[in-house]
Scaffold this motif. Sequence first.
Motif, PDB file in Angstrom:
ATOM      1  N   GLY A  30      -3.049   1.453  15.853  1.00 45.03           N
ATOM      2  CA  GLY A  30      -4.399   2.059  15.285  1.00 45.03           C
ATOM      3  C   GLY A  30      -4.154   2.992  14.062  1.00 45.03           C
ATOM      4  O   GLY A  30      -4.851   2.605  12.848  1.00 45.03           O
ATOM      5  N   THR A  31      -3.386   3.986  14.113  1.00 43.47           N
ATOM      6  CA  THR A  31      -3.033   4.795  12.963  1.00 43.47           C
ATOM      7  C   THR A  31      -2.391   4.088  11.908  1.00 43.47           C
ATOM      8  O   THR A  31      -2.950   4.125  10.587  1.00 43.47           O
ATOM      9  CB  THR A  31      -2.340   5.950  13.430  1.00 43.47           C
ATOM     10  OG1 THR A  31      -2.946   6.629  14.353  1.00 43.47           O
ATOM     11  CG2 THR A  31      -1.968   6.974  12.200  1.00 43.47           C
ATOM     12  N   ALA A  32      -1.384   3.444  12.251  1.00 44.86           N
ATOM     13  CA  ALA A  32      -0.453   2.682  10.933  1.00 44.86           C
ATOM     14  C   ALA A  32      -1.408   1.725  10.089  1.00 44.86           C
ATOM     15  O   ALA A  32      -1.250   1.342   9.064  1.00 44.86           O
ATOM     16  CB  ALA A  32       0.557   1.905  11.697  1.00 44.86           C
ATOM     17  N   ASN A  33      -2.485   1.068  10.823  1.00 50.33           N
ATOM     18  CA  ASN A  33      -3.450   0.118  10.377  1.00 50.33           C
ATOM     19  C   ASN A  33      -4.738   0.540   9.701  1.00 50.33           C
ATOM     20  O   ASN A  33      -5.485  -0.069   9.209  1.00 50.33           O
ATOM     21  CB  ASN A  33      -3.385  -1.181  11.472  1.00 50.33           C
ATOM     22  CG  ASN A  33      -1.997  -1.772  11.199  1.00 50.33           C
ATOM     23  OD1 ASN A  33      -1.607  -2.418  10.357  1.00 50.33           O
ATOM     24  ND2 ASN A  33      -1.529  -1.869  12.428  1.00 50.33           N
ATOM     25  N   ARG A  34      -4.912   1.817  10.224  1.00 48.17           N
ATOM     26  CA  ARG A  34      -6.205   2.446  10.047  1.00 48.17           C
ATOM     27  C   ARG A  34      -7.397   1.754  10.514  1.00 48.17           C
ATOM     28  O   ARG A  34      -8.517   1.481   9.900  1.00 48.17           O
ATOM     29  CB  ARG A  34      -6.587   2.557   8.520  1.00 48.17           C
ATOM     30  CG  ARG A  34      -5.497   3.350   7.687  1.00 48.17           C
ATOM     31  CD  ARG A  34      -5.898   3.169   6.127  1.00 48.17           C
ATOM     32  NE  ARG A  34      -5.768   4.515   5.680  1.00 48.17           N
ATOM     33  CZ  ARG A  34      -5.414   4.749   4.071  1.00 48.17           C
ATOM     34  NH1 ARG A  34      -5.665   3.585   3.689  1.00 48.17           N
ATOM     35  NH2 ARG A  34      -4.878   5.642   3.618  1.00 48.17           N
ATOM     36  N   TRP A  35      -7.107   1.289  11.924  1.00 47.04           N
ATOM     37  CA  TRP A  35      -8.136   0.544  12.749  1.00 47.04           C
ATOM     38  C   TRP A  35      -8.368   1.565  13.850  1.00 47.04           C
ATOM     39  O   TRP A  35      -7.719   2.206  14.530  1.00 47.04           O
ATOM     40  CB  TRP A  35      -7.347  -0.740  13.575  1.00 47.04           C
ATOM     41  CG  TRP A  35      -6.824  -1.757  12.472  1.00 47.04           C
ATOM     42  CD1 TRP A  35      -7.321  -1.842  11.430  1.00 47.04           C
ATOM     43  CD2 TRP A  35      -5.875  -2.714  12.929  1.00 47.04           C
ATOM     44  NE1 TRP A  35      -6.561  -3.247  10.857  1.00 47.04           N
ATOM     45  CE2 TRP A  35      -5.578  -3.664  11.612  1.00 47.04           C
ATOM     46  CE3 TRP A  35      -5.187  -2.962  13.957  1.00 47.04           C
ATOM     47  CZ2 TRP A  35      -4.806  -4.588  11.644  1.00 47.04           C
ATOM     48  CZ3 TRP A  35      -4.157  -4.031  13.804  1.00 47.04           C
ATOM     49  CH2 TRP A  35      -3.858  -4.749  12.828  1.00 47.04           C
ATOM     50  N   SER A  36      -9.736   1.308  13.957  1.00 43.08           N
ATOM     51  CA  SER A  36     -10.281   2.294  15.042  1.00 43.08           C
ATOM     52  C   SER A  36     -10.148   1.498  16.274  1.00 43.08           C
ATOM     53  O   SER A  36      -9.672   0.246  16.593  1.00 43.08           O
ATOM     54  CB  SER A  36     -11.828   2.355  14.835  1.00 43.08           C
ATOM     55  OG  SER A  36     -12.417   1.218  14.951  1.00 43.08           O
TER      56      SER A  36
END
Length: 127
Positions: A30-36
């Motif tokens: 999530g955080t590494a790819n900016r995915w919710s």
Amino acid sequence: MQLSDAEWIVMNLIWDSQPTEASDVIAALGTANRWSDATIKTMLHRLVKKGALNTELIGKKYRYTAAVRRSACVRKASRSFVDRVFGGDAAPALLHLVKTGKLSEDELAELRELLNSKISDKKGSKE
């Protein structure tokens, strides 16, 4: 089965750490790819619909395992790439990758061994 770039990221995580719960995928990607969270859950659902993942409900959590082998997906994606970019001809693709890739001594030795084996096979089939 065609996988998008984002789906490859999810599948690689699952191949490397299965069985995997949705919360683990969210934490890892999530955080590494900016995915919710919702984006990741949508991708997992889409991969289940495509037949790439199996899912099992354990209590209140979903557990995912790969329904397809990585090697099968790599083979299909490689073939698709060679067909699209090199008109289906593997030799120019291989030459390009060897010329432009950063190969370690071990990888070069493995490549040399593979090529020598192919040469031996061709010589053996001519006799």
